[in-house]
Motif scaffolding. Structure first.
Motif, PDB file in Angstrom:
ATOM      1  N   ASP A 735      -2.869  -3.073  -5.363  1.00  0.00           N
ATOM      2  CA  ASP A 735      -2.224  -3.408  -4.088  1.00  0.00           C
ATOM      3  C   ASP A 735      -0.768  -2.945  -4.027  1.00  0.00           C
ATOM      4  O   ASP A 735      -0.114  -3.102  -2.996  1.00  0.00           O
ATOM      5  CB  ASP A 735      -2.272  -4.925  -3.846  1.00  0.00           C
ATOM      6  N   LYS A 737       1.690  -0.658  -3.149  1.00  0.00           N
ATOM      7  CA  LYS A 737       1.717   0.547  -2.301  1.00  0.00           C
ATOM      8  C   LYS A 737       3.071   1.255  -2.371  1.00  0.00           C
ATOM      9  O   LYS A 737       3.356   2.155  -1.584  1.00  0.00           O
ATOM     10  CB  LYS A 737       1.402   0.179  -0.832  1.00  0.00           C
ATOM     11  N   PRO A 750       2.766   7.606  -5.508  1.00  0.00           N
ATOM     12  CA  PRO A 750       2.189   6.278  -5.722  1.00  0.00           C
ATOM     13  C   PRO A 750       2.036   6.027  -7.231  1.00  0.00           C
ATOM     14  O   PRO A 750       2.073   6.973  -8.027  1.00  0.00           O
ATOM     15  CB  PRO A 750       0.821   6.360  -5.030  1.00  0.00           C
TER      16      PRO A 750
END
Lengths: 828, 59
Positions: A735, A737, A750
């Motif tokens: 999760d 991001k 990322p």
């Protein structure tokens, strides 16, 4: 608090009409103890719809729900009329459309279903489920009009309309209520003839006070009725999803049943009546008058208030809320005490096992016995990687044993993917029947070969681009599900036909390798018939989209249009290139087709060629239609000369690896199965790439310098290894991001990109460290490269470690990378 | 007594080992069960956009 974890409501049964045009004598709404329907408005009002939509929206926002399901129900919902249902759908869409994914279904007896309703449902993407109890005899036993007339013909008309090309994407499934007086297999067969995407076989609602009808004295008549259907379903190869059985199987392997009737999963469903009252599950109507009532309504109460109601709370507490008998029962995780309503007995209320307890125990036991391999999943057969192997991988290496553990997991994943493509393809209403027939035929070949020659199946499924194909199919099938409307689906379904057809090409490749017989139809893609891992038959441009293939002990016959050719199987397996032989049975027609489609050229078999060097053999894959999944485009088929250049370069690159980077060689030898030639880029730069779904494959344009090829292989195989580790374990918080600075790039990355790059550069750093110590190269340049990559990698490891997003295993992985880069030492 | 050899510690993953489940029996699992493994792989956004790693060598 009552100690439970509060589960938000995400399924709403909206009663849009409270009367019915049938008078089924087994109906739990009108024929049971609860008669609350008599005091309710006949149809839902706009105010109730609007207020309900507002309450759902409020709940979606509070609990950040991504999706809600709304079932339009009754009585008979179609009695609300097209205009009435349109008003409901418009209001739901207006209030909820932008907030979450809205999955609307209607559950109907079908007798009023016509094109006008179907067009409305198409417009709003509403799935339609229909109640029918089996063949005419079974259906007429209960499902009749008030004057006793049969509803069967009207229901069959409705199902035919839903199953038509125009509306089959709306066809959700069929629901049948069990009557043990009916022949079970006949009921199954008759329902199957209606080609439903899903079936549900429902136990008639009953309690200990009003037990179900039983025709014999065994006490397990309902299990005895369902078991022959299960056996037949299994023998048929599970041709349709049957929810009752699926639910039991899911719970047997430790999953959720997906239904309130079975399992221990919390119930997250609320009924909204035509007057705006919130109610618990409809089935409670069989317990006592007023049993479903909550005393709450959409005008006064939020949905969070409903979650506090003791009846709802009781159904979210799992095993803790079951009777002591159930809590100690060995099958409780599968049956979950059965449906709540079925536990009711005056005096002890719901604190009892189900009135179907004996049936459930017998049925669950039977299913577990029939699926012995499946049951092993529940025993915890999970893929593992040994600590030693994971540590080896984390420092950038990994021997044969470590790679073998990753390969084993990939085998499981590929079997999962294969079965999922098959099942999703069969279940997708927009997929044409001919395509589904092709899937079934291909699956039959695969399943048989899995018994007879498992090695052939393993080889073909092990091809790197098999997973790429499967992921593409699943992505498209899921997108198709979300589209919901006919126009949008048409284009997607056309593309899918060719992708799904490739399952037959996979099955044909298995048959050829396993020396099995097969007759299958495969797609012609880009002017070729492709057999994954073996090669392609180039048939040239033409109109034919499909080719019929017949495999026997010696030959593979290919029929395209009116022409037929044959390939000698041993030559295909030997990897030879050769011209296909026109099949003598139809020489004139074959010649005609040759002239038409190939300009007089004979189809040519182009095999997948292998690059070999001492201790390694790798396929040079320039034929597979799914190979173009890397960052740079695939090269067209290589000429013999180009192949020879690759072979020369590969031998030298492998020698370089073995001589100067021997620690990296074992992993490459064990796990690199495929090199995919890429087109050279105009700048002349060396390009290469791995693809997350192409485990075992590396794409590259052949560098002029074999040493560069050695570096490309070392670098890219790091990505291959790490991708396989990430398939198994969470090394970081998915999760997260945020974007992170990667020292070797201008753009932030990322976390996974940073991790992948860091891990790959461990090998790059090592490569330059060694080069810098050799006398045969520009040492200053190599030392500079080494300094740069070592520093970049060390910096990136610290960024990862300080991200606060690594899991404990990820932290350990990062520390081992840190140890590895530290061991590279200072500039030579 | 035969001494037992201590097995090296292992890291269990969430991925079910289905290698020994015949393909015919795999279908009994249904999509809810198969999806547990598949969703893990497909959920990764970088995995969905198939190319995740690429290299331009400066050698």
């Amino acid at each position: 608090m009552d100690g439970r974890t509060l589960i938000p409501v995400d399924q709403f049964v909206l009663k849009v009409h409270s009367r019915c045009d049938l008078a089924c004598d087994h109906c739990y709404v009108y024929e049971s103890i609860d008669q609350s329907w008599r005091g309710r408005p006949v149809a839902i009002s706009f105010d109730v719809v609007s207020q309900t939509a507002m309450r759902i929206a409020e709940h979606v926002k509070t609990h950040d729900l991504e999706r809600v399901e709304i079932v339009l129900h009754g009585g008979e919902p179609l009695l609300a009329g097209v205009a009435g249902l349109r008003a409901v759908l418009v209001e739901l869409e207006r209030t909820l459309g932008g907030l979450c994914r809205l999955d609307v279904k209607v559950h109907t007896n079908g007798v009023l279903l016509n094109e006008e309703f179907c067009e409305l449902f198409d417009e709003y993407g509403v799935g339609v489920g229909i109640s029918i109890d089996g063949d005419r005899a079974a259906n007429d036993r209960h499902r009749n009009y008030r004057d006793g007339r049969s509803s069967y013909d009207a229901v069959i008309r409705a199902i035919s309309l839903l199953a038509s090309d125009r509306f089959r994407h709306l066809y959700s499934g069929l629901l049948a209520t069990i009557d043990v007086a009916n022949d079970p297999v006949r009921v199954y067969e008759s329902l199957l003839e209606l080609a439903p995407p899903r079936l549900d076989l429902l136990l008639p609602h009953a309690t200990w006070d009003a037990p179900p009808p039983r025709s014999a004295v065994t006490g397990t008549e309902y299990a005895d009725w369902l078991i022959p259907i299960f056996d037949r379903w299994q023998a048929d190869g599970f041709p349709v999803r049957i929810r009752t059985f699926d639910s039991i199987i899911a719970t047997l392997v430790g999953g959720n049943s997906g239904t309130e009737a079975l399992g221990l999963a919390p119930v997250s469903m609320v009924v909204v009546e035509t007057d705006g009252s919130y109610e618990q599950a409809d089935s409670l109507k069989v317990a006592y008058d007023g049993a479903p009532s909550t005393g709450l309504d959409v005008f006064t109460h939020s949905l969070d208030s409903v979650l506090d109601h003791q009846g709802i709370a009781a159904r979210q507490r799992g095993i803790a809320d079951l009777s002591p008998t159930c809590q100690q029962c060995p099958v409780v995780s599968s049956c979950g005490g059965g449906m709540y309503a079925h536990r009711y007995k005056s005096g002890s209320d719901f604190d009892n096992p189900s009135v179907y307890c004996a049936d459930l125990i017998k049925l669950i036991g039977h299913i577990a016995e029939c699926l012995p391999h499946v049951a092993t999943i529940a025993e915890g057969t999970r893929h593992t990687v040994s600590d030693d192997a994971l540590a080896e991988l984390a420092v950038g290496l990994g021997g044969e044993n470590a790679i073998a553990q990753l390969i084993q997991a990939q085998r499981s994943l590929r079997r999962d993917l294969l079965a999922a493509v098959y099942q999703l393809g069969l279940a997708a209403p927009p997929v044409a029947r001919t395509v589904k027939d092709g899937l079934r035929a291909a699956w039959q070949v695969l399943a048989q070969a899995d018994d007879d020659s498992p090695g052939a199946v393993e080889t073909v499924l092990g091809h790197p681009y098999m997973r790429v194909w499967a992921v593409r199919c699943i992505g498209r099938l899921r997108r198709l599900e979300r589209l919901g409307r006919a126009d949008d689906m048409e284009h997607e379904a056309e593309i899918l036909a060719s992708d799904l057809g490739h399952l037959a090409a996979i099955a044909t490749a298995v048959a050829i390798r396993g020396q099995a017989r097969a007759v299958l139809t495969v797609p012609v893609i880009g002017g070729s018939v492709h057999l994954p891992g073996l090669g392609r038959l180039v048939v040239g441009p033409g109109d034919e989209a499909l080719a019929d293939l017949e495999v026997d002990a010696d030959w593979v016959r290919v029929r395209l249009g009116a022409g037929t050719w044959r390939l000698w199987r041993p030559r295909v397996l030997a990897g030879e290139a050769f011209a296909a032989e026109p099949f003598a049975a139809e020489p004139c027609q074959a010649q005609g087709v040759l002239d038409a489609v190939g300009g007089g050229l004979q189809p040519v078999w182009e095999p997948v060629r292998a690059l070999t060097a001492p201790g390694i053999r790798v396929a040079l894959e320039d034929t597979d239609p799914y190979r173009d999944c890397h960052q740079w485009p695939a090269s067209p088929r290589l000429t013999d000369e180009e192949f020879a250049e690759w072979q020369r370069g590969f031998v030298l690159a492998w020698r370089e690896t073995q001589t100067h980077h021997p620690a990296y060689a074992p992993a490459l030898a064990a796990g690199l199965t495929t090199l995919m030639p890429m087109a050279a880029v105009p700048t002349g730069s060396n390009v290469s790439a791995a693809a997350r779904h192409g485990f075992g494959a590396i794409g590259a344009a052949l560098p002029a310098d074999p040493v560069a090829l050695a570096l490309l292989l070392m670098h890219e195989f790091q990505h291959v290894k790490l991708g396989a580790v990430l398939d198994l374990y969470d090394l970081f918080d998915l999760d997260d991001k945020r974007l992170y600075h990667a020292p070797w790039r201008n753009d932030p990355r990322p976390l996974e990109g940073l991790l992948q790059g860091t891990y790959a550069h461990l090998a790059v750093s090592e490569f330059w460290r060694v080069r810098a110590g050799l006398g045969e190269y520009d040492q200053a340049e190599a030392a500079e490269q080494y300094e740069r990559w070592r520093a970049h990698t060390a910096t990136a490891i610290e960024t990862l470690a300080n991200s606060d997003s690594l899991t404990p295993l990820g932290m350990r992985f990062a520390s081992q990378m840190r140890v590895a880069i530290a061991a590279h030492g200072p500039r030579p | 007594m035969v001494p037992t050899e201590e097995l090296p510690p292992t890291h269990a993953s969430a991925m079910a080992d289905v290698r020994n489940i015949p393909l015919a029996e795999m279908l009994a699992l249904g999509l809810d069960v198969l999806g547990r493994t598949i969703d893990r792989v497909l959920a990764d956004p970088s995995a969905n956009s198939v190319p995740v790693a690429a290299f331009q060598s400066s050698i």
